[in-house]
Structures are given as structure tokens and as C-alpha cells.
Design a protein around this motif. Structure first.
Motif, PDB file in Angstrom:
ATOM      1  N   GLY A  48      -3.551  -8.730  29.329  1.00 20.38           N
ATOM      2  CA  GLY A  48      -2.259  -8.520  28.687  1.00 20.38           C
ATOM      3  C   GLY A  48      -1.755  -7.108  28.916  1.00 20.38           C
ATOM      4  O   GLY A  48      -2.075  -6.476  29.920  1.00 20.38           O
ATOM      5  N   TRP A  49      -0.972  -6.624  27.959  1.00 21.27           N
ATOM      6  CA  TRP A  49      -0.448  -5.264  28.040  1.00 21.27           C
ATOM      7  C   TRP A  49      -0.331  -4.677  26.645  1.00 21.27           C
ATOM      8  O   TRP A  49      -0.260  -5.412  25.658  1.00 21.27           O
ATOM      9  N   LEU A  50      -0.339  -3.350  26.569  1.00 23.00           N
ATOM     10  CA  LEU A  50      -0.260  -2.646  25.296  1.00 23.00           C
ATOM     11  C   LEU A  50       0.653  -1.436  25.424  1.00 23.00           C
ATOM     12  O   LEU A  50       0.665  -0.766  26.465  1.00 23.00           O
ATOM     13  N   ASN A  51       1.398  -1.165  24.365  1.00 26.05           N
ATOM     14  CA  ASN A  51       2.080   0.112  24.221  1.00 26.05           C
ATOM     15  C   ASN A  51       1.143   1.003  23.424  1.00 26.05           C
ATOM     16  O   ASN A  51       0.631   0.590  22.374  1.00 26.05           O
ATOM     17  N   VAL A  52       0.883   2.202  23.922  1.00 31.33           N
ATOM     18  CA  VAL A  52      -0.066   3.109  23.280  1.00 31.33           C
ATOM     19  C   VAL A  52       0.558   4.484  23.163  1.00 31.33           C
ATOM     20  O   VAL A  52       1.503   4.814  23.884  1.00 31.33           O
ATOM     21  N   GLY A  53       0.009   5.293  22.260  1.00 32.74           N
ATOM     22  CA  GLY A  53       0.490   6.655  22.153  1.00 32.74           C
ATOM     23  C   GLY A  53      -0.346   7.480  21.202  1.00 32.74           C
ATOM     24  O   GLY A  53      -1.094   6.942  20.392  1.00 32.74           O
ATOM     25  N   PHE A  54      -0.222   8.801  21.350  1.00 25.54           N
ATOM     26  CA  PHE A  54      -0.844   9.726  20.407  1.00 25.54           C
ATOM     27  C   PHE A  54       0.123  10.868  20.135  1.00 25.54           C
ATOM     28  O   PHE A  54       1.066  11.104  20.894  1.00 25.54           O
ATOM     29  N   ILE A  55      -0.114  11.565  19.021  1.00 20.74           N
ATOM     30  CA  ILE A  55       0.718  12.675  18.600  1.00 20.74           C
ATOM     31  C   ILE A  55      -0.137  13.933  18.615  1.00 20.74           C
ATOM     32  O   ILE A  55      -1.217  13.954  18.014  1.00 20.74           O
ATOM     33  N   ASP A  56       0.337  14.986  19.314  1.00 21.64           N
ATOM     34  CA  ASP A  56      -0.450  16.218  19.369  1.00 21.64           C
ATOM     35  C   ASP A  56      -0.189  17.079  18.130  1.00 21.64           C
ATOM     36  O   ASP A  56       0.579  16.693  17.239  1.00 21.64           O
ATOM     37  N   THR A  57      -0.813  18.242  18.091  1.00 21.15           N
ATOM     38  CA  THR A  57      -0.701  19.105  16.914  1.00 21.15           C
ATOM     39  C   THR A  57       0.659  19.791  16.805  1.00 21.15           C
ATOM     40  O   THR A  57       0.936  20.421  15.790  1.00 21.15           O
ATOM     41  N   ASN A  58       1.503  19.655  17.810  1.00 14.18           N
ATOM     42  CA  ASN A  58       2.878  20.150  17.742  1.00 14.18           C
ATOM     43  C   ASN A  58       3.854  19.033  17.397  1.00 14.18           C
ATOM     44  O   ASN A  58       5.061  19.190  17.523  1.00 14.18           O
TER      45      ASN A  58
END
Length: 190
Positions: free
Chosen positions: A95-105
């Protein structure tokens, strides 16, 4: 003086024999774990994860590695969370996924992944995965550089931890009535 350790301890032997094994007992089985077949065979309703960590796979003790098998039904989300003791390397299997992370800024880094794609989530940063396909499930494997990476769920930690409702209302700019609604929605069903 207090010393805090945020990584797996180095071991001075080839491996750690689980405490419940005697010296005369064979440990060969201890090195095998069927991660993918331990998952939820009918994962059509909710996101599920099956971990191979020191909790259920003792051979990982002292090895600084672990895995998780992630199953996403159509439309499922692995909500925002962190792993305080390890980065995570995610490999989409199906399948497929939308992924992400948020940095300290507070900058977001996001990507759409398909089968065979990998994405790294830095240690301790808030991240998520979402299967936005309305019809097809997705599966992925996460690798960790710790035998027990730990998971901190952002919303559960905030709204089910016992922090006073008035404090949550003040810092989130949401009134107490809506804080209580959030808590009800996040409380696990019995």
C-alpha cells in the motif's frame, strides 16, 4: 550525582540469556520470533502494531535493535507519538502511507511513501503515519536502534495522564468542557 542513560547498555558477553532460563536449558528458540505472523490477521477496523522488543523477544536484550510490524486498515492513522530512546526507520511493505515528523523548530517534514520506500524518524521527535487510501490496507515494518525504543503517545499523554483539566484548558486555549470531550474520546473502551 544522578546519571541518566538514554541508550541501550553495552553487554560484555555474546548475548544475554533470559533470567527464566537455567544453564542446562537450551536457548536456541530464544533467537527466533515470527513478527509478521504475530500480527492481527483481520486488521480491517483499527490500526495495530506488533512489536518485537525485549518485552516479548528476550534475545534482543543488550542487542540495541527491535522491530514493529504495523498494520493500517483503509483510512487508519498511527497518531502522533515519539520514541524517546531511538530513531525509527520505516519500510512500507504494502500500500502507501503519508508520513511526517516535526522538528524542534516546529517545522514539518512529510512524504508520501509507497511499497519499498523508507523514511527515517529522528529519535525523540513527534511523528505520525496515515493510510489515506479509502479502500486498501497498508503494512509496514519499523526498525529501531534500541531493544526497547519506548512509545509516548502525544494525545494520550496529555489528555489521559491526570493533568488537571484547568491546566490543559489554559495551555491549549480550549475550554474545560471541550477538554472533557477530548478525554472521553481518548479513553480506551473497556
Amino acid at each position: 550525582m544522578v546519571i541518566a542513560r538514554f541508550w541501550d547498555a553495552d553487554i560484555t558477553t555474546d548475548f544475554v540469556v533470559p533470567m527464566n532460563y537455567s544453564a542446562n536449558k537450551a536457548v536456541d528458540r530464544n533467537f527466533y520470533f515470527d513478527l509478521c505472523n504475530m500480527g492481527n490477521s483481520d486488521y480491517t477496523q483499527t490500526f495495530s502494531t506488533t512489536e518485537a522488543s525485549t518485552t516479548n523477544f528476550p534475545a534482543l536484550d543488550g542487542q540495541s535493535v527491535s522491530y514493529a510490524f504495523l498494520q493500517f486498515p483503509a483510512g487508519a492513522i498511527n497518531p502522533p507519538h515519539t520514541h524517546p530512546r531511538s530513531a525509527k526507520l520505516l519500510l512500507v511493505l504494502k500500500g502507501w502511507l503519508n508520513v511526517g515528523f516535526i522538528d524542534t523548530n516546529n517545522k514539518i517534514y512529510k512524504q508520501t511513501l509507497t511499497a519499498g520506500d523508507m523514511f527515517v524518524f529522528p529519535k525523540g521527535l513527534v511523528h505520525y503515519q496515515s493510510n489515506d487510501d479509502p479502500k486498501q490496507p497498508s503494512t509496514a515494518i519499523s526498525a529501531f536502534g534500541s531493544a526497547n525504543a519506548g512509545t509516548v503517545s502525544v494525545l494520550l499523554n496529555l489528555f489521559t495522564s491526570g493533568i488537571d483539566d484547568n491546566i490543559l484548558a489554559r495551555v491549549s486555549k480550549i475550554d474545560v468542557a471541550n477538554i472533557l470531550k477530548l478525554k472521553i474520546g481518548l479513553t480506551p473502551k473497556a
